[in-house]
Design an enzyme around this catalytic site. Structure first.
Site, mmCIF file in Angstrom:
data_model
loop_
_atom_site.group_PDB
_atom_site.id
_atom_site.type_symbol
_atom_site.label_atom_id
_atom_site.label_comp_id
_atom_site.label_asym_id
_atom_site.label_seq_id
_atom_site.Cartn_x
_atom_site.Cartn_y
_atom_site.Cartn_z
ATOM 1 N N ARG A 155 0.805 -1.224 0.000
ATOM 2 C CA ARG A 155 0.000 0.000 0.000
ATOM 3 C C ARG A 155 0.835 1.270 0.000
ATOM 4 N NH1 ARG A 155 -5.124 -1.388 -1.598
ATOM 5 N NH2 ARG A 155 -5.832 -3.209 -0.456
ATOM 6 N N TRP A 166 -5.121 1.269 5.632
ATOM 7 C CA TRP A 166 -4.341 1.340 4.392
ATOM 8 C C TRP A 166 -4.732 2.511 3.514
ATOM 9 C CZ3 TRP A 166 -7.655 0.774 0.271
ATOM 10 C CH2 TRP A 166 -8.846 0.055 0.493
ATOM 11 N N ASN A 183 -12.491 -2.903 6.708
ATOM 12 C CA ASN A 183 -13.553 -3.843 7.053
ATOM 13 C C ASN A 183 -13.062 -4.913 8.021
ATOM 14 O OD1 ASN A 183 -12.117 -4.688 4.482
ATOM 15 N ND2 ASN A 183 -13.087 -6.603 5.089
ATOM 16 N N ASP A 217 -18.082 -5.099 3.070
ATOM 17 C CA ASP A 217 -16.695 -4.775 2.749
ATOM 18 C C ASP A 217 -16.560 -3.331 2.273
ATOM 19 O OD1 ASP A 217 -13.930 -5.220 2.390
ATOM 20 O OD2 ASP A 217 -14.223 -5.641 0.270
ATOM 21 N N ASP A 260 -15.093 -0.847 3.920
ATOM 22 C CA ASP A 260 -13.874 -0.187 4.410
ATOM 23 C C ASP A 260 -14.220 1.210 4.936
ATOM 24 O OD1 ASP A 260 -12.004 -2.283 3.829
ATOM 25 O OD2 ASP A 260 -12.250 -1.794 1.717
ATOM 26 N N ARG A 296 -16.943 4.878 1.418
ATOM 27 C CA ARG A 296 -17.301 3.946 0.351
ATOM 28 C C ARG A 296 -18.700 3.377 0.534
ATOM 29 N NH1 ARG A 296 -12.524 -0.233 -0.433
ATOM 30 N NH2 ARG A 296 -11.265 0.893 -1.923
#
Length: 270
Positions: free
Chosen positions: A45, A103, A121, A163, A165, A190
């Site tokens: 990352r 990240w 997540n 998921d 995040d 998101r």
């Protein structure tokens, strides 16, 4: 200059005064068998550097000594988080593989000496394997830059089933909100909701959809901070053998398209 490559994630140090000569390289041992069964964890990352002295380390979940939380002084929506909040909403030792990876991007307020970032997540991906709120995954963090102690947290998606995040940018702005000047933090997540919080206290000021097509939740309860989820689009309620369709935003894809990934609990290293 320091650069990294795609898998197997080599790191190179280049001498820019000598036509980019490679001064040293780091080649981690990577198990190639993980690639077919992991969604996205075989990448690097990014690299960062400082003077080399580890100042503090804070994890996303675990006992207070690991998460660097004060059970009475660290707050969630104005209330103390309580003792070992990073394990209290997990069953048994599930928190040890809890995910919550950091990240994304990090912001810093020099006047407050606080850094802000989001955790990802929870793990495992299958929500039926990790009942509870899974704190502190899917969370906005405010930490003291010198000590790492968490001043406040806000969990956007307790028991994330999609998921989503929580790692998008934390935008720091000073503006008038509801008739009062505020030192604010703006985060477009998101999950399809835009959040504005007081970056000093962690008070939730605004939480609205930034796209009307978002359908997994009707809104955010401003008192509890929890999303008001829609049962039709709950992957956990529908069961692990049901392919839930039509979710917006669809972060991970269908069960058949994307295998589950298993990641250890991870935190911020500063």
């Amino acid at each position: 200059m320091y650069v990294h490559t795609p898998f197997p994630n080599k790191v190179f140090a280049l001498d820019l005064n000598n036509e980019g000569k490679i001064l040293w390289k780091y080649e981690p041992r990577q198990d190639t068998s993980v690639i077919p069964v992991m969604c996205c964890d075989t990448v690097n990352r990014g690299v960062a550097y400082a003077d080399g002295k580890l100042v503090w380390r804070g994890y996303s979940m675990g006992p207070d000594a690991d998460t660097l939380m004060d059970p009475e002084k660290t707050t969630h929506l104005g209330k103390p988080v309580g003792k070992d909040s990073g394990t209290a909403t997990w069953e048994g030792d599930q928190w040890k593989i809890g995910g919550g990876t950091t990240w994304g991007w990090y912001s810093y307020d020099p006047a407050l000496n606080l850094i802000y970032y989001g955790s990802g997540n929870p793990s495992t991906w299958n929500p039926s394997q990790r009942p509870g709120d899974n704190r502190w995954s899917m969370t906005i963090w405010a930490r003291d830059a010198d000590t790492g102690m968490a001043k406040w947290v806000y969990q956007m998606n307790p028991h994330d089933e999609w998921d989503y995040d929580g790692v998008n940018e934390m935008i720091l702005v000073d503006k008038e909100i509801q008739g009062k000047p505020r030192k604010a933090l703006v985060h477009l997540d998101r999950n399809g909701f835009g959040y504005t919080l007081d970056r000093v206290t962690g008070e939730l000021l605004v939480a609205e959809k930034f796209d009307p097509a978002v359908n997994w939740a009707t809104g955010i309860d401003m008192k509890t901070g929890r999303p008001q989820t829609v049962a039709e689009f709950s992957t956990g309620r529908n069961g692990e053998d049901v392919n839930t369709k039509g979710i917006c935003p669809a972060a991970l894809g269908t069960k058949d398209q994307q295998p589950a990934s298993y990641s250890p609990r991870t935190g911020l290293f500063y």
